[in-house]
Scaffold this motif. Structure first.
Motif, mmCIF file in Angstrom:
data_model
loop_
_atom_site.group_PDB
_atom_site.id
_atom_site.type_symbol
_atom_site.label_atom_id
_atom_site.label_comp_id
_atom_site.label_asym_id
_atom_site.label_seq_id
_atom_site.Cartn_x
_atom_site.Cartn_y
_atom_site.Cartn_z
ATOM 1 N N ALA A 237 0.814 -1.213 0.000
ATOM 2 C CA ALA A 237 0.000 0.000 0.000
ATOM 3 C C ALA A 237 0.854 1.272 0.000
ATOM 4 N N PRO A 238 1.846 1.402 0.889
ATOM 5 C CA PRO A 238 2.662 2.625 0.868
ATOM 6 C C PRO A 238 3.434 2.807 -0.433
ATOM 7 N N LEU A 239 3.954 1.712 -0.993
ATOM 8 C CA LEU A 239 4.732 1.832 -2.224
ATOM 9 C C LEU A 239 3.834 2.184 -3.410
ATOM 10 N N ILE A 240 2.655 1.576 -3.481
ATOM 11 C CA ILE A 240 1.710 1.921 -4.551
ATOM 12 C C ILE A 240 1.326 3.390 -4.450
ATOM 13 N N ALA A 241 0.963 3.815 -3.248
ATOM 14 C CA ALA A 241 0.483 5.193 -3.060
ATOM 15 C C ALA A 241 1.552 6.232 -3.358
ATOM 16 N N SER A 242 2.816 5.857 -3.236
ATOM 17 C CA SER A 242 3.892 6.821 -3.461
ATOM 18 C C SER A 242 4.434 6.777 -4.888
ATOM 19 N N THR A 243 3.860 5.908 -5.744
ATOM 20 C CA THR A 243 4.360 5.760 -7.110
ATOM 21 C C THR A 243 3.593 6.650 -8.068
ATOM 22 N N GLU A 244 4.318 7.489 -8.778
ATOM 23 C CA GLU A 244 3.687 8.357 -9.773
ATOM 24 C C GLU A 244 3.029 7.499 -10.849
ATOM 25 N N PRO B 274 10.868 1.597 -4.114
ATOM 26 C CA PRO B 274 9.957 2.288 -5.031
ATOM 27 C C PRO B 274 10.218 1.986 -6.503
ATOM 28 N N ALA B 275 11.430 1.544 -6.837
ATOM 29 C CA ALA B 275 11.748 1.258 -8.243
ATOM 30 C C ALA B 275 10.887 0.120 -8.786
ATOM 31 N N TYR B 276 10.448 -0.786 -7.916
ATOM 32 C CA TYR B 276 9.649 -1.924 -8.410
ATOM 33 C C TYR B 276 8.330 -1.430 -8.993
ATOM 34 N N TYR B 277 7.561 -0.680 -8.214
ATOM 35 C CA TYR B 277 6.258 -0.239 -8.724
ATOM 36 C C TYR B 277 6.390 0.824 -9.810
ATOM 37 N N ALA B 278 7.487 1.576 -9.784
ATOM 38 C CA ALA B 278 7.732 2.505 -10.900
ATOM 39 C C ALA B 278 7.898 1.714 -12.200
ATOM 40 N N ALA B 279 8.578 0.570 -12.111
ATOM 41 C CA ALA B 279 8.762 -0.273 -13.289
ATOM 42 C C ALA B 279 7.452 -0.918 -13.721
ATOM 43 N N VAL B 280 6.616 -1.305 -12.756
ATOM 44 C CA VAL B 280 5.299 -1.856 -13.091
ATOM 45 C C VAL B 280 4.463 -0.816 -13.831
ATOM 46 N N ALA B 281 4.460 0.411 -13.321
ATOM 47 C CA ALA B 281 3.702 1.472 -13.988
ATOM 48 C C ALA B 281 4.213 1.704 -15.405
ATOM 49 N N LYS B 282 5.526 1.684 -15.576
ATOM 50 C CA LYS B 282 6.103 1.885 -16.914
ATOM 51 C C LYS B 282 5.767 0.724 -17.842
ATOM 52 N N ALA B 283 5.733 -0.485 -17.296
ATOM 53 C CA ALA B 283 5.369 -1.653 -18.106
ATOM 54 C C ALA B 283 3.937 -1.534 -18.610
ATOM 55 N N LEU B 284 3.047 -1.028 -17.757
ATOM 56 C CA LEU B 284 1.647 -0.904 -18.142
ATOM 57 C C LEU B 284 1.406 0.281 -19.067
ATOM 58 N N ARG B 285 2.090 1.388 -18.806
ATOM 59 C CA ARG B 285 1.871 2.607 -19.574
ATOM 60 C C ARG B 285 2.641 2.623 -20.897
ATOM 61 N N ASN C 24 8.921 -6.087 -17.728
ATOM 62 C CA ASN C 24 8.386 -6.598 -16.471
ATOM 63 C C ASN C 24 9.546 -6.690 -15.475
ATOM 64 N N PRO C 25 9.465 -6.041 -14.311
ATOM 65 C CA PRO C 25 10.619 -6.054 -13.395
ATOM 66 C C PRO C 25 10.954 -7.431 -12.835
ATOM 67 N N VAL C 26 9.953 -8.293 -12.638
ATOM 68 C CA VAL C 26 10.190 -9.667 -12.159
ATOM 69 C C VAL C 26 9.132 -10.549 -12.810
ATOM 70 N N THR C 27 9.535 -11.435 -13.677
ATOM 71 C CA THR C 27 8.566 -12.245 -14.411
ATOM 72 C C THR C 27 8.167 -13.495 -13.631
ATOM 73 N N ALA C 28 7.017 -14.042 -14.001
ATOM 74 C CA ALA C 28 6.551 -15.282 -13.375
ATOM 75 C C ALA C 28 7.462 -16.450 -13.719
ATOM 76 N N ARG C 29 8.082 -16.407 -14.883
ATOM 77 C CA ARG C 29 8.983 -17.503 -15.255
ATOM 78 C C ARG C 29 10.275 -17.433 -14.440
ATOM 79 N N GLU C 30 10.732 -16.253 -14.086
ATOM 80 C CA GLU C 30 11.861 -16.138 -13.163
ATOM 81 C C GLU C 30 11.474 -16.709 -11.798
ATOM 82 N N ALA C 31 10.257 -16.408 -11.358
ATOM 83 C CA ALA C 31 9.782 -16.940 -10.079
ATOM 84 C C ALA C 31 9.671 -18.455 -10.130
ATOM 85 N N ALA C 32 9.267 -18.988 -11.283
ATOM 86 C CA ALA C 32 9.178 -20.449 -11.435
ATOM 87 C C ALA C 32 10.549 -21.101 -11.307
ATOM 88 N N ALA C 33 11.579 -20.457 -11.855
ATOM 89 C CA ALA C 33 12.934 -20.999 -11.740
ATOM 90 C C ALA C 33 13.372 -21.051 -10.271
#
Length: 362
Positions: A26-33, A317-328, A333-342
């Protein structure tokens, strides 16, 4: 995504307002432009009131079904609920046409993680995993040292995420029910394994020891994982709630020099204390000079060996900034599901190794 007007913040629905949801997401989302915390999902009345107090404009829903009932009003779902719910909630969100961020571990098995990745790819949607420890201050500093060649060829990577918690806290993380996906192997182990794979690439062999030390404990609380990487680096990873004397967070030994760093990144403590990124000016994620690690060879850092290595600021904060950039902007993607699978391949192998007392080849 929905019809959010260009330039307007993307509306985020956050499922779960326990430790992960309230302290980190919540704090990181709220602070992300570019992002706006639109809705928090929790059935707990105290947590509902906490969310309203901390974020006066937020809407509160009691159930995920209530949230998904107005999926067309949202642009991103963040799953920060107990581990057992991750796969089902992420699947529902993706099928509703919504991008998803899932807290680690994304699933209980690598197969489930890959199924989610395939669903997201089929739908053309972002599916990202919150591995915030990739933006710890010590990890960023180590990546810089490796990039600069300051350590030479790394032979051994030692990583410790240790705590002294001799008394049980209770809750699902300490449950012995396999469906809960609790225990330190999947909790803190998700962090240290992910970091090792990011730094040194895929593992080819896994050996682990998992113990239940505390009276009344039902799942592992003192675990060691040894990885052999394809490039020859050996990683020794410790996660524990029963460590009376904490070791160095990192001890990295190379052909030219070693790097030793004590202490945890300060961002979690700052978030727990109610501090917010952006509210502290340029001081977010900065640690005092006396906590810097040391780089050197031939002598212990305890006796003054080596030189102090300035620790780079941590940057969650760089994580959600990257998520916003990925969507916009269709950024990466800052961390992919396939990386998590590995990483889950390794965690599953570690669990088998500890149970069967064997080294598992990947």
């Amino acid at each position: 995504m929905t019809g959010t007007p260009p330039g307007a913040p993307l509306r985020v629905g956050l499922v779960g307002y326990g430790l992960a949801g309230s302290v980190f997401h919540a704090p990181l989302i709220a602070s992300t432009e570019g992002l706006a915390l639109d809705t928090v999902v929790t059935s707990n009345p105290e947590r509902q009131q906490q969310a309203r107090t901390e974020f006066p404009d937020v809407r509160v829903a009691a159930t995920p079904d209530e949230l998904f009932g107005r999926a067309d009003e949202l642009d991103l779902i963040v799953v920060a609920s107990p581990n057992r719910t991750h796969v089902a909630l992420a699947t529902t969100a993706l099928k509703a046409g919504l991008p998803v961020v899932v807290d680690k571990p994304i699933a209980g098995t690598a197969a489930e993680a890959r199924e989610l990745a395939a669903l997201a790819e089929e739908r053309g949607l972002l599916l990202s995993v919150f591995q915030n420890r990739r933006w710890d201050n010590d990890f960023l500093t180590l990546r810089k040292l490796l990039s600069d060649g300051a350590l030479g060829d790394v032979y051994r990577f030692e990583s410790r995420f240790e705590r002294w918690r001799p008394q049980l806290k209770g809750g699902w993380r300490e449950s012995g029910d396999p469906a809960e996906i609790g225990g330190l192997l999947y909790d803190l182990g998700s962090h240290v394994v992910d970091q090792a794979l990011v730094l040194f690439g895929p593992a080819t062999a896994v050996y682990a020891e998992a113990d239940v030390r505390r009276e009344g404990a039902r799942t592992d609380d003192d675990t060691f994982i040894a990885l052999t990487h394809a490039n020859g680096v050996r990683s020794h990873l410790h996660v524990s709630a029963t460590t009376a004397q904490l070791g160095p967070r990192f001890r990295v030994l190379g052909s030219r020099a070693g790097y030793v760093k004590h202490g945890l990144d300060p961002q979690e403590a700052a978030l727990r204390a109610g501090l917010r990124p952006g509210a502290t000016g340029a001081g977010w994620g900065v640690e005092p000079e006396e906590l810097w690690g040391r780089v050197g060879s031939g002598e212990s850092p305890v006796t003054g060996g080596g030189r102090p290595e300035p620790t780079l600021p941590g940057d969650y904060p760089a994580y959600y900034a990257a998520v916003a950039k990925a969507l916009r902007e269709n950024g990466p993607n800052p961390v992919t599901a396939r990386e998590a699978a590995a990483a889950l391949d390794v965690l599953e192998a570690a669990r088998r190794s500890a149970l069967e007392k064997v080294t598992v080849t990947l």
